[in-house]
Design an enzyme around this catalytic site. Sequence first.
Site, short mmCIF file in Angstrom:
data_model
loop_
_atom_site.label_atom_id
_atom_site.label_comp_id
_atom_site.label_asym_id
_atom_site.label_seq_id
_atom_site.Cartn_x
_atom_site.Cartn_y
_atom_site.Cartn_z
N HIS A 181 0.83 -1.21 0.00
CA HIS A 181 0.00 0.00 0.00
C HIS A 181 0.87 1.26 0.00
CE1 HIS A 181 -3.52 -2.50 0.74
NE2 HIS A 181 -4.27 -1.42 0.59
N LYS A 218 -9.08 -8.19 8.55
CA LYS A 218 -9.42 -8.69 9.88
C LYS A 218 -9.78 -7.53 10.79
CE LYS A 218 -6.12 -9.73 12.81
NZ LYS A 218 -4.95 -10.40 13.41
#
Length: 505
Positions: free
Chosen positions: A349, A415
Amino acid sequence: MTTIRQDDLIDSVADALQFISYYHPLDYIQAVHQAYLKEESQAAKDAMAQILINSRMSAMGHRPICQDTGIVTVFMKIGMDVRWEGSMSVDDMVNEGVRRAYLHPDNVLRASILADPAGARKNTKDNTPAVIHYEIVPGDKVEVDVAAKGGGSENKSKMVMLNPSDSIVDWVVKTLPTMGAGWCPPGMLGIGIGGTMEKAAVLAKESLMDEIDIHELRERGPQNRVEELRLEIMDAVNALGIGAQGLGGLTTVVDVKIKDYPTHAASLPVAMIPNCAATRHAHFVLDGSGAALQTPPDVDQWPDITWEVGDNVRRLNLDTVTREEVESLKPGETVLLSGKMLTGRDAAHKKMIDMLAKGEQLPVDLTNRFIYYVGPVDPVEGEVVGPAGPTTATRMDKFTRTMLEQTGLVGMIGKAERGPAAIEAIRDNKAVYLMAVGGAAYLVSKAITGAEVVAFPEMGMEAIYEFEVKDMPVTVAVDSSGESVHQTGPQIWKAKIEERAISVE
């Protein structure tokens, strides 16, 4: 005087780390199973079912419970009447055991340790070095506790210097909700009290090596203040309604462990460290007779849980998904994903954000795509990919708005919860965030039918993959309007638990 051979320690450490990569401690599985049986929140019950199924599969397949195979922590009690036979330091012996375990060709474990943590952050490639604590004690044996602690739960550790008159229970109740669900409950809380701050932290970590026995304690009753605190904290934490994976439910922790140490009259240091759904630790003793190898448990002692896909489950084809379909997904809805998705974690990212800032073209087209926050274990013996469970999504929050607004990305899978900035970005861009169960990595990997590195191969497990999946189970955690089940679920179940407590009174 006992002589301990260097190879015996190396072999024992390597064996223990391989063992705990695929065998949960049976006491933890039994505790989660009991929580599963009494759970009334369907979302939490489904999450625990996946954890239990994954644990049994890992035990039978000898593959990691979780893709994050942890940072190794070792506690050693070395007898004063012990001598060592070998040329290596004890640190080097332990680290050689770690190296052999993580590079074992039959069950390769993910190397997650980075040297130069404030600089280049370069992967050491073999998960060394371990964090090692020594205690010199009377006797002629070496007692060793070995643990592998995942980053998601380790990152949620909390420490505080309380005033001596402050309530430890109140601090835990106030602090635990700030930890989110990235530590993958249901798990254990390790609490260290006293000494100095660094001593409290070591005590908290060491307490997590103990077996789960809170139910026996409750039955016989507490015999000292520490035991009273364990019960008070467990009841208060479970009353928060956070539940499995933070989805709301009756059980957030299955045990609370406490170790204490004398402290200064002006001080009350407290450390709290959670253990996740991939609780992993083993224990052995070296007495000079050879290596101490772990005894495999009887897998028939694992509960044989099945997870049935209900009639209300949605199926989503990632190859043809439209914006309208994304916007139709509802909070808490179970979805089975099929088709192709991209993967990417922190390093990928950051690199993509840097490229966008420079006006450079990304190596992958993210238009109308979903990205899965994962760093998989390397495959073995014909596997498409190794265990590939989700990583903590909040670490990607600072990248989310730019990714959604500049790349055409429509969905993310990870998550635990998202923070306010990410939720706002999801809402503003009519995107969606889906949650996969942390601690069910081997189960998730069985839904992956194809895997190919498509960008940044030099990043190792942080490279961008393209996964092809078939019926991968996820939950809609943040919908396109910005509603988060990690906010609504615990609120609902906290209120229900409070109502029951009032009715009992």
